[in-house]
Design an enzyme around this catalytic site. Structure first.
Site, mmCIF file in Angstrom:
data_model
loop_
_atom_site.group_PDB
_atom_site.id
_atom_site.type_symbol
_atom_site.label_atom_id
_atom_site.label_comp_id
_atom_site.label_asym_id
_atom_site.label_seq_id
_atom_site.Cartn_x
_atom_site.Cartn_y
_atom_site.Cartn_z
ATOM 1 N N SER A 147 85.923 -53.602 -59.822
ATOM 2 C CA SER A 147 86.344 -53.979 -58.476
ATOM 3 C C SER A 147 87.836 -54.260 -58.515
ATOM 4 O O SER A 147 88.395 -54.599 -59.570
ATOM 5 C CB SER A 147 85.595 -55.247 -58.033
ATOM 6 N N TYR A 160 82.912 -64.371 -59.769
ATOM 7 C CA TYR A 160 82.888 -62.920 -59.588
ATOM 8 C C TYR A 160 84.186 -62.307 -60.094
ATOM 9 O O TYR A 160 84.181 -61.292 -60.801
ATOM 10 C CB TYR A 160 82.672 -62.583 -58.117
#
Length: 290
Positions: A147, A160
């Protein structure tokens, strides 16, 4: 082949290749599996939710399997089943991931542990399981879906972020280690994607946002260029340089303009309820097996 990566890797034609995609029942994983299937590949979908894997597989002629990527034992069973059915694994797409949102101090240890288990240990287990066969054959390709949160910290996504920073570093190091063996490792860095992971979060408003099909296309294209990293959208590839040369005060101004705190302040709990329930079930299941 390899012209953009600086190394000539053995060619892998999607037509006839055996492709494994984790988290293939939904979102990016499903779009990737479907695109590879359309290119003539034998696609093996691994998913914790076998029902969605079965539905996806029947929709476009793939094979469905059950896998908990956080468990090395589950990974080994999954790989053994694929090898028994297909004989080899040419491409591994480590796509399965979770994205809890909220304050760092409010997030439970169980949720944080699940995030690291799925987002870091998942690709780690997958690569350790599949790499030996690729090395033995002298060819193979691995795609780790990370990501832009593996480059850009975002309030409300601390663990995250940590998991995706870890996945980016893991991918880069494994790529360097196994390139001489003819095995390439590419990392995909999507911005916000319109999937269940971002449900309940206001998208747009200066935040680059893409569809699962955009990410799937980038994943499939790595077979041609074998680049180390691919940002989606591509213009975000310059982030490392921007982060290195732009003063923090200007970066902070940009963050305020795009409202980078929306994962803390603007999440719709109703819109995110279904995804949060799935995360809670997964966290509980993993805590019972550790």
């Amino acid at each position: 082949m390899g012209i953009f990566s600086g190394r000539n890797y053995p060619e892998i034609d999607p037509d006839g290749a055996v492709i494994v995609v984790t988290g293939g029942g939904r979102g990016i994983g499903r779009a990737t599996a479907e695109l590879f299937a359309a290119r003539g590949a034998t696609v093996c979908i691994g998913d914790l939710d076998r029902a969605v894997a079965d539905e996806a597989a029947s929709a476009f002629g793939a094979r469905a399997y059950t896998v908990d990527v956080a468990s090395v034992e589950s990974w080994r069973r999954f790989a053994d089943d694929v090898l028994a059915d297909c004989g080899r694994i040419d491409v591994l797409v480590n796509n399965a991931g979770v994205m809890p949102l909220g304050g760092f101090l409010e997030e439970s240890d169980e949720t944080s542990r699940m995030t690291m288990n799925v987002n870091v240990w998942g690709p780690l287990h997958g690569m350790r399981t599949v790499l030996p066969g690729m090395v033995e054959r002298g060819r193979g390709h691995i795609v780790n879906v990370a990501s832009m949160a593996g480059k850009l910290p975002v309030p409300g996504m601390a663990v995250y972020n940590a998991s995706k920073f870890g996945a980016v570093g893991l991918s880069a190091a494994v790529r360097a280690e196994f390139a001489p063996a003819g095995v390439s490792v590419s990392t995909i860095l999507p911005s916000a994607v319109r999937t269940g992971l971002s449900s309940g979060v206001p998208l747009g408003g200066g935040m680059p946002t893409v569809d699962p099909e955009d990410v799937a296309d980038a994943i499939v294209r790595t077979l041609d260029h074998r680049r180390a990293e691919t940002a989606v959208p591509r213009y975000l590839a310059g982030w490392d340089l921007i982060d290195a040369v732009v003063p923090e005060s200007l970066l902070d101004l940009g963050r305020r303009l795009v409202d980078d705190r929306r994962a803390l302040t603007a999440v719709d709990p109703v819109g995110r309820a279904d995804y949060d329930r799935r995360l809670a079930r997964q966290s509980q299941s993993q805590s019972q097996t550790t």
